[in-house]
Each structure stands twice: as C-alpha cells, then as structure tokens.
Scaffold this motif. Sequence first.
Motif, PDB file in Angstrom:
ATOM      1  N   LEU A   1       0.488  -0.954   0.597  1.00  0.00           N
ATOM      2  CA  LEU A   1       0.251  -0.170   0.094  1.00  0.00           C
ATOM      3  C   LEU A   1       0.520   1.588   0.282  1.00  0.00           C
ATOM      4  O   LEU A   1       0.253   2.351  -1.054  1.00  0.00           O
ATOM      5  CB  LEU A   1      -0.817   0.512   1.149  1.00  0.00           C
ATOM      6  N   PRO A   2       1.536   1.540   0.875  1.00  0.00           N
ATOM      7  CA  PRO A   2       2.678   2.849   0.866  1.00  0.00           C
ATOM      8  C   PRO A   2       3.537   3.032  -0.473  1.00  0.00           C
ATOM      9  O   PRO A   2       3.331   4.007  -0.956  1.00  0.00           O
ATOM     10  CB  PRO A   2       3.679   3.038   1.701  1.00  0.00           C
ATOM     11  N   LEU A   3       4.141   1.629  -1.024  1.00  0.00           N
ATOM     12  CA  LEU A   3       4.825   1.382  -2.107  1.00  0.00           C
ATOM     13  C   LEU A   3       3.460   2.404  -3.098  1.00  0.00           C
ATOM     14  O   LEU A   3       4.059   3.203  -4.399  1.00  0.00           O
ATOM     15  CB  LEU A   3       5.321   0.756  -3.133  1.00  0.00           C
ATOM     16  N   PHE A   4       2.363   1.497  -3.425  1.00  0.00           N
ATOM     17  CA  PHE A   4       1.303   2.215  -4.358  1.00  0.00           C
ATOM     18  C   PHE A   4       0.865   3.573  -4.394  1.00  0.00           C
ATOM     19  O   PHE A   4       0.860   4.007  -4.963  1.00  0.00           O
ATOM     20  CB  PHE A   4      -0.269   1.367  -4.394  1.00  0.00           C
ATOM     21  N   LEU A   5       0.649   4.125  -3.268  1.00  0.00           N
ATOM     22  CA  LEU A   5       0.494   5.438  -2.521  1.00  0.00           C
ATOM     23  C   LEU A   5       1.308   6.276  -3.413  1.00  0.00           C
ATOM     24  O   LEU A   5       1.504   7.750  -3.835  1.00  0.00           O
ATOM     25  CB  LEU A   5      -0.189   5.671  -0.979  1.00  0.00           C
TER      26      LEU A   5
ATOM     27  N   ASP B   1      -1.987  13.185  -6.203  1.00  0.00           N
ATOM     28  CA  ASP B   1      -3.581  13.655  -6.210  1.00  0.00           C
ATOM     29  C   ASP B   1      -3.202  15.423  -6.479  1.00  0.00           C
ATOM     30  O   ASP B   1      -2.015  15.713  -6.261  1.00  0.00           O
ATOM     31  CB  ASP B   1      -3.485  13.881  -5.216  1.00  0.00           C
ATOM     32  N   TRP B   2      -3.025  15.683  -7.853  1.00  0.00           N
ATOM     33  CA  TRP B   2      -3.475  16.567  -8.466  1.00  0.00           C
ATOM     34  C   TRP B   2      -5.122  17.917  -8.553  1.00  0.00           C
ATOM     35  O   TRP B   2      -5.872  17.354  -7.979  1.00  0.00           O
ATOM     36  CB  TRP B   2      -2.980  17.219  -9.933  1.00  0.00           C
ATOM     37  N   LYS B   3      -4.530  19.132  -8.119  1.00  0.00           N
ATOM     38  CA  LYS B   3      -5.033  19.846  -8.405  1.00  0.00           C
ATOM     39  C   LYS B   3      -5.438  21.480  -9.731  1.00  0.00           C
ATOM     40  O   LYS B   3      -4.753  21.401  -9.858  1.00  0.00           O
ATOM     41  CB  LYS B   3      -5.128  20.893  -7.051  1.00  0.00           C
TER      42      LYS B   3
ATOM     43  N   TYR C   1       0.267  24.197   4.207  1.00  0.00           N
ATOM     44  CA  TYR C   1      -0.310  23.016   4.068  1.00  0.00           C
ATOM     45  C   TYR C   1      -1.295  23.689   2.911  1.00  0.00           C
ATOM     46  O   TYR C   1      -1.967  24.353   2.617  1.00  0.00           O
ATOM     47  CB  TYR C   1      -1.331  23.594   5.404  1.00  0.00           C
ATOM     48  N   GLY C   2      -2.284  22.527   2.391  1.00  0.00           N
ATOM     49  CA  GLY C   2      -3.302  23.391   1.152  1.00  0.00           C
ATOM     50  C   GLY C   2      -2.294  22.959   0.054  1.00  0.00           C
ATOM     51  O   GLY C   2      -0.977  23.104   0.295  1.00  0.00           O
ATOM     52  N   ARG C   3      -3.467  23.894  -0.720  1.00  0.00           N
ATOM     53  CA  ARG C   3      -3.067  24.004  -2.157  1.00  0.00           C
ATOM     54  C   ARG C   3      -4.174  25.253  -2.387  1.00  0.00           C
ATOM     55  O   ARG C   3      -4.555  25.322  -3.403  1.00  0.00           O
ATOM     56  CB  ARG C   3      -3.858  23.194  -3.104  1.00  0.00           C
ATOM     57  N   GLU C   4      -3.373  26.297  -1.560  1.00  0.00           N
ATOM     58  CA  GLU C   4      -5.019  27.924  -1.562  1.00  0.00           C
ATOM     59  C   GLU C   4      -4.805  27.984  -2.174  1.00  0.00           C
ATOM     60  O   GLU C   4      -3.390  28.655  -2.399  1.00  0.00           O
ATOM     61  CB  GLU C   4      -5.012  28.137  -0.326  1.00  0.00           C
TER      62      GLU C   4
ATOM     63  N   GLU D   1       0.295  19.762  -7.135  1.00  0.00           N
ATOM     64  CA  GLU D   1       0.122  18.329  -6.421  1.00  0.00           C
ATOM     65  C   GLU D   1       0.312  18.262  -4.817  1.00  0.00           C
ATOM     66  O   GLU D   1       0.791  19.285  -4.494  1.00  0.00           O
ATOM     67  CB  GLU D   1       1.845  17.441  -7.229  1.00  0.00           C
ATOM     68  N   GLU D   2      -0.667  17.371  -4.813  1.00  0.00           N
ATOM     69  CA  GLU D   2      -0.451  17.188  -3.001  1.00  0.00           C
ATOM     70  C   GLU D   2       0.379  17.692  -2.070  1.00  0.00           C
ATOM     71  O   GLU D   2       1.931  16.603  -3.179  1.00  0.00           O
ATOM     72  CB  GLU D   2      -1.519  16.264  -2.916  1.00  0.00           C
ATOM     73  N   SER D   3       0.726  18.288  -1.364  1.00  0.00           N
ATOM     74  CA  SER D   3       1.936  18.058  -0.816  1.00  0.00           C
ATOM     75  C   SER D   3       2.320  16.875  -0.188  1.00  0.00           C
ATOM     76  O   SER D   3       1.750  16.386   0.179  1.00  0.00           O
ATOM     77  CB  SER D   3       1.947  19.470   0.186  1.00  0.00           C
ATOM     78  N   ARG D   4       4.206  17.201  -0.478  1.00  0.00           N
ATOM     79  CA  ARG D   4       4.382  15.742   0.872  1.00  0.00           C
ATOM     80  C   ARG D   4       5.835  15.956   1.134  1.00  0.00           C
ATOM     81  O   ARG D   4       5.869  17.281   1.168  1.00  0.00           O
ATOM     82  CB  ARG D   4       4.875  14.728  -0.841  1.00  0.00           C
ATOM     83  N   SER D   5       5.871  15.352   2.601  1.00  0.00           N
ATOM     84  CA  SER D   5       7.368  15.641   2.682  1.00  0.00           C
ATOM     85  C   SER D   5       8.333  15.520   2.198  1.00  0.00           C
ATOM     86  O   SER D   5       8.795  14.890   1.483  1.00  0.00           O
ATOM     87  CB  SER D   5       7.145  14.867   4.357  1.00  0.00           C
ATOM     88  N   LYS D   6       9.342  16.169   1.927  1.00  0.00           N
ATOM     89  CA  LYS D   6      10.443  15.923   1.621  1.00  0.00           C
ATOM     90  C   LYS D   6      11.686  16.569   2.578  1.00  0.00           C
ATOM     91  O   LYS D   6      12.516  15.097   2.531  1.00  0.00           O
ATOM     92  CB  LYS D   6      10.865  17.346   0.595  1.00  0.00           C
TER      93      LYS D   6
END
Length: 196
Positions: free
Chosen positions: A10-14, A19-21, A72-75, A36-41
Amino acid sequence: MQKLWLLTILPLFLSFVRDWKYFYPFNDRSYVLAIEESRSKQAEERVCTVRFFRQDSGSQTTLWEQDLAIQYGRETKQTDFNGDGFSDFLILKGTAARGSNELYYLFLADPKAKTLTRVKGFEDLPNASYNPKYQVVITYSFAGKNYYSIYRINKANQLIQVGNSFEDSFNSDENVLDTKIAAALRKHHTGKKKPL
C-alpha cells in the motif's frame, strides 16, 4: 499473511498515486496550472510540485515545473498585482505570526503570450496587496510592532523595495498611509509607472 502483504504494498502504491488540483489561469482551458498534493521532503518541510502545461488534442507540453515549499493545502487566489488589468495567480505558501501574516507565491499572468511568470521573493512578503493609485505592492507585517513596506515589480519581474519599512503608528489611517506612500515614491524618484 495477506494483511502483511497489503501493509507492504500500500505505501508503495500510494507513492505512485499523485493527487493534483487543476486551475485554468486564462479563459482558454488548454493552459493548465496543476498543483500536486504536498508531500514531506525533509524534516517538517512540505513540498508541492507546481506544473504549468499546455494540452492540445490529447497531448501535453510542459512549459515549466517547480517544487515549492507549501505549509498546507493548495489554496489559491487571483488578483491583479502589476496593474495590467489581468488577474495574476497566487498560491498560498503558508502563514506566520500565528496565522496573522499570509505569504503567497505570485505568478504574473500574460493572457496574450499565455505565460505565468514567478516573481521570486514575493513569497516572503506578508499580507501583500496591490495599490492601483500608486501602482505599488504594499505589505503589512504583524509583529511586536506592525510595519508597512512598499515594493515595485520591475520589467524583469523582480521586486524592488521603495524606501524603508515604516511602523504603523497611525492605526492604518488611509489618509496617513496615502501620504507616506506618496512621500516614499517622491523621495526615491519612482513616481507613478507609465501604463503598460
């Protein structure tokens, strides 16, 4: 055993699912700004990939792509920041001073050339707004004391500070602020910009 397999896969698939806006900065839906939805770098830094592309007959051409730190978010919001009469595109970077200071990335829109151009450093300006009378960007920083700063965006899409920041010792009285902006522009010989 099946649950263990699922927890491994599951983590590999995710990680492959993005997820794009999508936003359409021009009346033409063939130009797309995707975030793109934010991710921790790194430790506590969240990053979004922002991609500007043209889509035509099922194909896509990437015009530019950038990774931006976004709290946070994509405002987003659109408003004119260079006085050309066209709405420019802002992406919320985050907030500071316990949410009182909003920080945005600014992309100037040119509907004729179909371009979005980032104004670097704008994301460090708190609570920025555009003053059409003087054709300047005004910032208001909430801190122990509150300060105004005045900026111009030059032809190379760079920020130029006009004068020094000044304390809001006048309770944001519009007439006093107007006088201070006019004085700063006179002192620094920048006057009003010519129409674009």
